[in-house]
Design an enzyme around this catalytic site. Structure first.
Site, PDB file in Angstrom:
ATOM      1  N   TRP A   1       0.667  -1.180  -0.009  1.00  0.00           N
ATOM      2  CA  TRP A   1       0.105  -0.085   0.102  1.00  0.00           C
ATOM      3  C   TRP A   1       0.880   1.271  -0.101  1.00  0.00           C
ATOM      4  CZ3 TRP A   1      -2.813   1.135   5.128  1.00  0.00           C
ATOM      5  CH2 TRP A   1      -2.174   0.933   6.333  1.00  0.00           C
ATOM      6  N   ASN A   2       0.305   2.260  -0.263  1.00  0.00           N
ATOM      7  CA  ASN A   2       0.857   3.600  -0.557  1.00  0.00           C
ATOM      8  C   ASN A   2       0.269   4.767   0.168  1.00  0.00           C
ATOM      9  OD1 ASN A   2       3.012   2.675  -2.765  1.00  0.00           O
ATOM     10  ND2 ASN A   2       0.984   2.054  -3.639  1.00  0.00           N
TER      11      ASN A   2
ATOM     12  N   HIS B   1     -13.877  30.246 -15.187  1.00  0.00           N
ATOM     13  CA  HIS B   1     -13.987  30.104 -13.782  1.00  0.00           C
ATOM     14  C   HIS B   1     -14.888  31.191 -13.021  1.00  0.00           C
ATOM     15  CE1 HIS B   1     -10.574  27.455 -14.199  1.00  0.00           C
ATOM     16  NE2 HIS B   1     -10.899  26.883 -13.012  1.00  0.00           N
TER      17      HIS B   1
ATOM     18  N   ASP C   1     -14.041  20.836 -10.629  1.00  0.00           N
ATOM     19  CA  ASP C   1     -13.979  22.209  -9.761  1.00  0.00           C
ATOM     20  C   ASP C   1     -15.413  22.430  -9.250  1.00  0.00           C
ATOM     21  OD1 ASP C   1     -11.709  22.570 -10.945  1.00  0.00           O
ATOM     22  OD2 ASP C   1     -12.285  23.880 -12.509  1.00  0.00           O
TER      23      ASP C   1
ATOM     24  N   HIS D   1     -14.408  26.789  -5.631  1.00  0.00           N
ATOM     25  CA  HIS D   1     -13.035  27.026  -6.035  1.00  0.00           C
ATOM     26  C   HIS D   1     -12.358  28.518  -6.498  1.00  0.00           C
ATOM     27  CE1 HIS D   1      -9.121  26.138  -8.193  1.00  0.00           C
ATOM     28  NE2 HIS D   1      -9.893  26.199  -9.437  1.00  0.00           N
TER      29      HIS D   1
ATOM     30  N   HIS E   1     -10.400  16.249 -13.148  1.00  0.00           N
ATOM     31  CA  HIS E   1     -10.790  16.769 -11.468  1.00  0.00           C
ATOM     32  C   HIS E   1     -12.115  17.673 -11.677  1.00  0.00           C
ATOM     33  CE1 HIS E   1      -8.148  20.081 -12.741  1.00  0.00           C
ATOM     34  NE2 HIS E   1      -9.032  20.954 -12.215  1.00  0.00           N
TER      35      HIS E   1
ATOM     36  N   HIS F   1      -6.648  19.657  -7.618  1.00  0.00           N
ATOM     37  CA  HIS F   1      -7.041  19.944  -9.135  1.00  0.00           C
ATOM     38  C   HIS F   1      -5.911  19.318  -9.976  1.00  0.00           C
ATOM     39  CE1 HIS F   1     -10.279  22.830  -8.192  1.00  0.00           C
ATOM     40  NE2 HIS F   1      -9.533  22.902  -6.928  1.00  0.00           N
TER      41      HIS F   1
END
Length: 258
Positions: free
Chosen positions: A61-62, A207, A75, A79, A73, A69
């Site tokens: 595992w990590n 945006h 928004d 944001h 992804h 973002h």
């Protein structure tokens, strides 16, 4: 037969195909890079915790290190400053995360001009041919830009004047946000704005207007060419990060085949 049973049968038979719209997350996944003095998001990185060794003999595992973002992804409205009082990513409505989608294709125009901007007139012409945008659904903007996603340099396509990537004009961004019936706007580029949008009025207009209207952005999409012009259903699965401005997202589309 119930609707859900019919869907399972259709998936098994291939009558409904699941198309993955997501860019794989890895250290080379392109990210938005802002000039100084602005802070930048993290590249995706795995930090190994154990791999069948003395740190954990039976498991691998990590930890993951990334920004909200990075890669494909979502928004959220909060944001951007215009949506600062709007929903965070954990509050995305289910009717937004599973919704109808249409695709407007401008790959030919972008091949001729990487700074190509979608205008309101383009969307109006599309609607005249294909019908209205889906109420509460997604407008997905196909530009062919996924072809440049192998490296940061190709994806950003920057020179001394800045990035050269396609997007929407300021007026088109305002129209999508304030006058269209869609709840979200999706693109193949690193962000919903054009590479040169820092010089628009207002700057980063997509945006500015989209988040200000409590609408949602979806970026770094792939395989839009496998979707019909209309008729697909998009499933967007962000992490429900409380207070988050966005999240890496698995984006899928259901496509019906006659």
């Amino acid at each position: 037969m119930s609707v859900l049973a019919a869907l399972i049968d259709a998936l098994r038979s291939g009558a409904v195909e699941v198309v993955d719209l997501t860019t794989p997350l890895q250290s080379s996944t392109p990210i938005l890079e802002l000039p100084p003095p602005f802070a930048n998001t993290s590249r995706f990185r795995l930090e190994e915790l154990s791999r069948y060794d003395d740190r954990g003999p039976a498991w691998y595992w990590n930890d993951i290190h990334t920004g909200e973002h990075t890669g494909t992804h979502l928004d959220a409205p909060n944001h951007w400053v215009t949506g600062r009082d709007g929903p965070d990513v954990s509050q995305a409505p289910m009717a937004t995360l599973v919704a109808p989608a249409v695709v407007i294709d401008k790959t030919a125009e972008v091949a001729a001009d990487p700074d190509f901007l979608l205008e309101v007139a383009h969307i109006e012409a599309w609607q005249a041919e294909h019908g209205p945008l889906p109420e509460g659904g997604w407008l997905l903007y196909r530009t062919g830009w996924e072809a440049y996603g192998a490296t940061q340099e190709e994806f950003m396509n920057a020179d001394e004047a800045g990035p050269h990537t396609p997007g929407v004009s300021a007026e088109c961004a305002r129209w999508i946000a304030q006058e269209s019936s869609v709840t979200g706007f999706g693109v193949e580029t690193v962000g919903t704005d054009a590479g040169g949008a820092g010089g628009f009025d207002p700057p980063f207009s997509c945006h500015h207007f989209l988040m200000g209207a409590n609408k949602w952005g979806l970026t770094s999409l792939r395989n839009l060419g496998r979707l019909p012009t209309r008729g697909a259903v998009v499933l967007v699965s962000p992490l429900p990060i409380v207070g988050g401005s966005g999240s890496p997202t698995r984006a899928l589309a259901l496509v019906e085949h006659p």
